[in-house]
Design a protein around this motif. Structure first.
Motif, short mmCIF file in Angstrom:
data_model
loop_
_atom_site.label_atom_id
_atom_site.label_comp_id
_atom_site.label_asym_id
_atom_site.label_seq_id
_atom_site.Cartn_x
_atom_site.Cartn_y
_atom_site.Cartn_z
N GLY A 81 17.08 40.01 -13.69
CA GLY A 81 16.57 39.41 -14.92
C GLY A 81 15.82 38.12 -14.66
N PHE A 82 16.35 37.29 -13.76
CA PHE A 82 15.70 36.01 -13.47
C PHE A 82 14.33 36.21 -12.85
N ARG A 131 12.45 38.77 -13.07
CA ARG A 131 11.55 39.38 -14.07
C ARG A 131 11.03 38.32 -15.03
N ASP A 132 11.91 37.41 -15.44
CA ASP A 132 11.51 36.38 -16.40
C ASP A 132 10.63 35.30 -15.77
N TYR A 133 10.78 35.10 -14.46
CA TYR A 133 10.02 34.04 -13.78
C TYR A 133 9.29 34.64 -12.56
N LYS A 185 3.93 28.23 -16.60
CA LYS A 185 5.16 28.87 -16.16
C LYS A 185 5.72 28.17 -14.93
N ALA A 197 20.04 29.38 -15.42
CA ALA A 197 20.36 30.81 -15.33
C ALA A 197 21.73 31.04 -14.69
#
Length: 297
Positions: free
Chosen positions: A115-116, A118-120, A91, A292
């Protein structure tokens, strides 16, 4: 070269860049007195004076400037290569530092942050609000945000928002008390809320355009901020007229808390872009951040 000598050179670079022992010590996580001792030891070992010190200022000597120019790119390359090792991980991870303004955060970054992150989960973002057009290379930011037309040609620029225009607005109560200017030139007769981007810079002159003719008006008023969000709030409070990016105004125009005037005179600007140096090492974390934010019309 021993680790101590490498650490001494990094300490010198920090002071030379910050031009302050206090600021450099804070960045390095040590005391100013310990940092001063480190620099003194380095100068004694090299046999040259690297920094000129006064009670208020610190500046590189000719020898110090030469040393900084020689070693700074090497340390930057080392840091970039170490960061690039993140590509071998499953990751993306790391810290991304961005200089921006508070309206950039509100309009461009805030909508994607939850969102960013959370995703990373292994990426940290440091967003530094600064209206002073910071040099991202000198201040060691990964990137900055500016209008496309304001970015130098030696930078990579990625569009992250649509074109937009400024808008002159005031509260209904303000217009009820004072009326409204018929042209931008009449703004000098009305209380306006201004912005000064740099502490030592000039107050921003309001830019207008009509029939291909561009001009600026020096608006007057009792209140000056260095943040557009506070300028907007002052207009909402009926203190004066404000010149604000139109995208920030949508909810207030919709519910009538603000009224726009002089719309035909207000120019459109090229959209905001994320910019960063050509030599920036595109780590997986930074690439994910760019994608993003990338504007997709």
């Amino acid at each position: 070269m021993s680790q101590n000598k490498v650490d001494d050179l990094q300490a010198f670079l920090a002071v030379a860049r910050e031009r302050s022992f206090t600021k450099a010590a804070a960045r390095l996580g040590i005391t100013a007195s310990a940092l001063s001792h480190t620099i003194r030891t380095l100068e004694e070992r090299l046999g040259v004076r690297l920094l000129a010190r006064t009670t208020r200022n610190v500046a590189s000597t000719d020898a110090g400037e030469k040393l900084m120019l020689a070693i700074a790119p090497l340390f930057e390359q080392i840091a970039a290569e170490v960061e690039a090792l993140g590509a071998l991980r499953d990751k993306p991870r790391g810290t991304i530092r961005v200089t921006c303004t508070d309206d950039h955060i509100e309009l461009l970054l805030r909508p994607m942050l939850a969102g960013f992150l959370r995703d990373y989960p292994d990426i940290s973002l440091e967003l530094v609000v600064d209206y002073g057009f910071t040099n991202v290379v000198e201040q060691r930011f990964d990137a900055g945000i500016r209008l496309g037309e304001a970015i130098s040609k030696d930078m990579i620029a990625v569009r992250i928002g649509p074109d937009w225009r400024l808008a002159v607005v005031g509260s209904p109560a303000f217009f009820a008390r004072h009326g409204a200017p018929a042209t931008p030139h009449a703004l000098t007769e009305f209380a306006c809320v201004n912005i000064r981007h740099r502490p030592a810079g000039a107050i921003y002159a309001w830019e207008f355009e009509k029939d291909g003719h561009a001009f600026a008006v020096k608006a007057e008023g009792q209140l000056v901020f260095n943040s557009i969000m506070h300028v907007l709030n002052a207009a909402l409070d009926g203190i004066g007229l404000a010149y604000v990016p139109e995208p920030l105004l949508a909810p207030y125009l919709a519910d009538g808390r603000l009224v726009e005037i002089l719309a035909d005179w207000c120019p459109t600007f090229q959209g905001y872009h994320l910019y960063y140096p050509n030599r920036h090492q595109a780590t997986p974390a930074f690439s994910a951040f760019v994608e993003a934010l990338r504007y997709r019309a």
